[in-house]
Design a protein around this motif. Structure first.
Motif, PDB file in Angstrom:
ATOM      1  N   GLY A  70       0.840  -1.196   0.000  1.00 48.76           N
ATOM      2  CA  GLY A  70       0.000   0.000   0.000  1.00 48.76           C
ATOM      3  C   GLY A  70       0.871   1.239   0.000  1.00 48.76           C
ATOM      4  O   GLY A  70       2.093   1.169   0.080  1.00 48.76           O
ATOM      5  N   LEU A  71       0.234   2.380  -0.059  1.00 47.84           N
ATOM      6  CA  LEU A  71       0.962   3.642  -0.148  1.00 47.84           C
ATOM      7  C   LEU A  71       1.844   3.896   1.065  1.00 47.84           C
ATOM      8  O   LEU A  71       2.927   4.449   0.944  1.00 47.84           O
ATOM      9  CB  LEU A  71      -0.017   4.802  -0.332  1.00 47.84           C
ATOM     10  CG  LEU A  71      -0.787   4.812  -1.653  1.00 47.84           C
ATOM     11  CD1 LEU A  71      -1.785   5.962  -1.684  1.00 47.84           C
ATOM     12  CD2 LEU A  71       0.168   4.904  -2.825  1.00 47.84           C
ATOM     13  N   SER A  72       1.401   3.487   2.263  1.00 49.46           N
ATOM     14  CA  SER A  72       2.201   3.753   3.461  1.00 49.46           C
ATOM     15  C   SER A  72       3.514   2.978   3.440  1.00 49.46           C
ATOM     16  O   SER A  72       4.465   3.341   4.125  1.00 49.46           O
ATOM     17  CB  SER A  72       1.420   3.401   4.732  1.00 49.46           C
ATOM     18  OG  SER A  72       1.260   2.005   4.858  1.00 49.46           O
ATOM     19  N   SER A  73       3.586   1.922   2.656  1.00 46.96           N
ATOM     20  CA  SER A  73       4.802   1.113   2.591  1.00 46.96           C
ATOM     21  C   SER A  73       5.816   1.655   1.595  1.00 46.96           C
ATOM     22  O   SER A  73       6.920   1.142   1.510  1.00 46.96           O
ATOM     23  CB  SER A  73       4.444  -0.332   2.220  1.00 46.96           C
ATOM     24  OG  SER A  73       3.697  -0.909   3.258  1.00 46.96           O
ATOM     25  N   LEU A  74       5.446   2.669   0.846  1.00 46.03           N
ATOM     26  CA  LEU A  74       6.358   3.207  -0.154  1.00 46.03           C
ATOM     27  C   LEU A  74       7.244   4.323   0.395  1.00 46.03           C
ATOM     28  O   LEU A  74       7.848   5.072  -0.368  1.00 46.03           O
ATOM     29  CB  LEU A  74       5.585   3.665  -1.391  1.00 46.03           C
ATOM     30  CG  LEU A  74       4.861   2.530  -2.112  1.00 46.03           C
ATOM     31  CD1 LEU A  74       4.113   3.062  -3.319  1.00 46.03           C
ATOM     32  CD2 LEU A  74       5.819   1.433  -2.520  1.00 46.03           C
ATOM     33  N   SER A  75       7.291   4.423   1.707  1.00 42.19           N
ATOM     34  CA  SER A  75       8.267   5.292   2.362  1.00 42.19           C
ATOM     35  C   SER A  75       8.866   4.476   3.494  1.00 42.19           C
ATOM     36  O   SER A  75       8.149   3.815   4.248  1.00 42.19           O
ATOM     37  CB  SER A  75       7.615   6.572   2.873  1.00 42.19           C
ATOM     38  OG  SER A  75       6.681   6.280   3.879  1.00 42.19           O
ATOM     39  N   ASN A  76      10.174   4.478   3.581  1.00 39.94           N
ATOM     40  CA  ASN A  76      10.846   3.656   4.582  1.00 39.94           C
ATOM     41  C   ASN A  76      10.634   4.223   5.980  1.00 39.94           C
ATOM     42  O   ASN A  76      10.636   5.432   6.175  1.00 39.94           O
ATOM     43  CB  ASN A  76      12.336   3.558   4.279  1.00 39.94           C
ATOM     44  CG  ASN A  76      12.592   2.797   3.003  1.00 39.94           C
ATOM     45  OD1 ASN A  76      11.782   1.991   2.580  1.00 39.94           O
ATOM     46  ND2 ASN A  76      13.719   3.065   2.372  1.00 39.94           N
ATOM     47  N   LYS A  77      10.423   3.311   6.935  1.00 37.65           N
ATOM     48  CA  LYS A  77      10.343   3.668   8.348  1.00 37.65           C
ATOM     49  C   LYS A  77      11.577   3.050   8.991  1.00 37.65           C
ATOM     50  O   LYS A  77      11.751   1.836   8.956  1.00 37.65           O
ATOM     51  CB  LYS A  77       9.062   3.130   8.966  1.00 37.65           C
ATOM     52  CG  LYS A  77       7.829   3.776   8.371  1.00 37.65           C
ATOM     53  CD  LYS A  77       6.561   3.212   8.925  1.00 37.65           C
ATOM     54  CE  LYS A  77       5.396   3.889   8.221  1.00 37.65           C
ATOM     55  NZ  LYS A  77       4.186   3.115   8.265  1.00 37.65           N
ATOM     56  N   THR A  78      12.440   3.887   9.539  1.00 37.98           N
ATOM     57  CA  THR A  78      13.717   3.385  10.027  1.00 37.98           C
ATOM     58  C   THR A  78      13.912   3.649  11.516  1.00 37.98           C
ATOM     59  O   THR A  78      13.344   4.590  12.069  1.00 37.98           O
ATOM     60  CB  THR A  78      14.888   4.014   9.255  1.00 37.98           C
ATOM     61  OG1 THR A  78      14.915   5.408   9.530  1.00 37.98           O
ATOM     62  CG2 THR A  78      14.755   3.789   7.764  1.00 37.98           C
ATOM     63  N   VAL A  79      14.707   2.779  12.134  1.00 40.30           N
ATOM     64  CA  VAL A  79      15.123   2.955  13.527  1.00 40.30           C
ATOM     65  C   VAL A  79      16.639   2.879  13.621  1.00 40.30           C
ATOM     66  O   VAL A  79      17.192   2.583  14.660  1.00 40.30           O
ATOM     67  CB  VAL A  79      14.440   1.938  14.482  1.00 40.30           C
ATOM     68  CG1 VAL A  79      12.935   2.171  14.538  1.00 40.30           C
ATOM     69  CG2 VAL A  79      14.760   0.509  14.080  1.00 40.30           C
ATOM     70  N   GLY A  80      17.327   3.141  12.502  1.00 38.71           N
ATOM     71  CA  GLY A  80      18.777   3.247  12.509  1.00 38.71           C
ATOM     72  C   GLY A  80      19.559   1.995  12.182  1.00 38.71           C
ATOM     73  O   GLY A  80      20.765   1.937  12.428  1.00 38.71           O
ATOM     74  N   MET A  81      18.923   0.979  11.628  1.00 35.52           N
ATOM     75  CA  MET A  81      19.647  -0.238  11.270  1.00 35.52           C
ATOM     76  C   MET A  81      20.592   0.022  10.107  1.00 35.52           C
ATOM     77  O   MET A  81      20.271   0.786   9.202  1.00 35.52           O
ATOM     78  CB  MET A  81      18.656  -1.348  10.885  1.00 35.52           C
ATOM     79  CG  MET A  81      17.816  -1.860  12.029  1.00 35.52           C
ATOM     80  SD  MET A  81      16.589  -3.096  11.501  1.00 35.52           S
ATOM     81  CE  MET A  81      17.641  -4.402  10.870  1.00 35.52           C
ATOM     82  N   PRO A  82      21.763  -0.657  10.091  1.00 31.50           N
ATOM     83  CA  PRO A  82      22.631  -0.557   8.912  1.00 31.50           C
ATOM     84  C   PRO A  82      21.955  -1.234   7.720  1.00 31.50           C
ATOM     85  O   PRO A  82      21.177  -2.177   7.896  1.00 31.50           O
ATOM     86  CB  PRO A  82      23.894  -1.296   9.339  1.00 31.50           C
ATOM     87  CG  PRO A  82      23.482  -2.191  10.450  1.00 31.50           C
ATOM     88  CD  PRO A  82      22.313  -1.531  11.123  1.00 31.50           C
ATOM     89  N   VAL A  83      22.224  -0.748   6.533  1.00 37.03           N
ATOM     90  CA  VAL A  83      21.575  -1.276   5.331  1.00 37.03           C
ATOM     91  C   VAL A  83      22.603  -2.028   4.495  1.00 37.03           C
ATOM     92  O   VAL A  83      23.614  -1.455   4.093  1.00 37.03           O
ATOM     93  CB  VAL A  83      20.943  -0.134   4.509  1.00 37.03           C
ATOM     94  CG1 VAL A  83      20.264  -0.685   3.263  1.00 37.03           C
ATOM     95  CG2 VAL A  83      19.938   0.630   5.359  1.00 37.03           C
ATOM     96  N   PRO A  84      22.346  -3.328   4.215  1.00 37.60           N
ATOM     97  CA  PRO A  84      23.292  -4.082   3.387  1.00 37.60           C
ATOM     98  C   PRO A  84      23.189  -3.648   1.925  1.00 37.60           C
ATOM     99  O   PRO A  84      22.186  -3.056   1.516  1.00 37.60           O
ATOM    100  CB  PRO A  84      22.823  -5.534   3.566  1.00 37.60           C
ATOM    101  CG  PRO A  84      21.376  -5.431   3.885  1.00 37.60           C
ATOM    102  CD  PRO A  84      21.215  -4.142   4.657  1.00 37.60           C
ATOM    103  N   PRO A  85      24.212  -3.943   1.126  1.00 32.83           N
ATOM    104  CA  PRO A  85      24.211  -3.496  -0.268  1.00 32.83           C
ATOM    105  C   PRO A  85      23.091  -4.115  -1.111  1.00 32.83           C
ATOM    106  O   PRO A  85      22.687  -3.529  -2.112  1.00 32.83           O
ATOM    107  CB  PRO A  85      25.583  -3.918  -0.800  1.00 32.83           C
ATOM    108  CG  PRO A  85      26.192  -4.797   0.223  1.00 32.83           C
ATOM    109  CD  PRO A  85      25.444  -4.621   1.499  1.00 32.83           C
ATOM    110  N   ASP A  86      22.562  -5.278  -0.717  1.00 30.97           N
ATOM    111  CA  ASP A  86      21.515  -5.922  -1.508  1.00 30.97           C
ATOM    112  C   ASP A  86      20.113  -5.643  -0.964  1.00 30.97           C
ATOM    113  O   ASP A  86      19.159  -6.347  -1.296  1.00 30.97           O
ATOM    114  CB  ASP A  86      21.756  -7.426  -1.604  1.00 30.97           C
ATOM    115  CG  ASP A  86      21.672  -8.129  -0.259  1.00 30.97           C
ATOM    116  OD1 ASP A  86      21.710  -7.446   0.799  1.00 30.97           O
ATOM    117  OD2 ASP A  86      21.570  -9.374  -0.249  1.00 30.97           O
TER     118      ASP A  86
END
Length: 178
Positions: A70-86
């Motif tokens: 849905g539309l709400s999922s098309l923006s990331n919600k973050t709590v500071g986790m590192p993001v892997p390259p994949d």
């Protein structure tokens, strides 16, 4: 579009957007306590619900919708986790209690062409459980298969070379037995 139709459209769209945001825990990176908590990222695509402190699916346990298309999922919600390259493009991250089981229930809906007609097909729900360790970061991925969907987990590992992932075991589960 008439004035009345415009007002109706805007009010319906506003209601849909507001309800899409409701019910999801609001957390930030500053809320994270690694000595008692873990973090979990869920990628967009499946309907995913987290059941806290239970090794099965039950409406009696504290639970929340972690991801839904849905539309709400098309923006990331973050709590500071590192993001892997994949990493996939869209995701939501959550802070969860460590040392307690979390059950992940997932279900994928898709459009399929059957005999020249489009149908919405919803796969049967599947569920798995694991116990996150304090201070660790995990990702949940749901794979749409020809048969039952599969839930995978992987743990994030940060080093001087960046962030990598290793598979993390999940145990298949179902609804709690009375």
């Amino acid at each position: 579009m008439t004035h009345h139709t415009s007002i109706l459209f805007v009010s319906i769209l506003s209601s849909v957007l507001l309800s899409a945001c409701a019910g999801t825990p609001s957390q930030t990176a500053k809320d994270y306590r690694p000595e008692t908590e873990a973090r979990v990222r869920v990628y967009w695509g499946a309907n995913v619900t987290f059941y806290l402190n239970t090794a099965c699916v039950t409406g009696e346990a504290k639970h929340f919708v972690a991801s839904k298309p849905g539309l709400s999922s098309l923006s990331n919600k973050t709590v500071g986790m590192p993001v892997p390259p994949d990493a996939a493009r869209y995701f939501h991250e959550y802070i969860v209690p460590a040392g307690q089981p979390i059950t992940v229930r997932a279900q994928i809906s898709s459009q399929q062409l059957i005999n020249g007609k489009q149908y919405r097909v919803t796969d049967p729900a599947t569920a798995s459980t694991f116990v996150p360790e304090h201070g660790h970061d995990y990702e949940i991925l749901v794979q749409d298969n020809d048969g039952p969907d599969e839930i995978f987990a992987r743990e994030l590992v940060s080093s001087g070379n960046g962030t990598s992932t290793v598979p993390h075991p999940l145990k298949s589960t179902s609804s709690c037995k009375p």
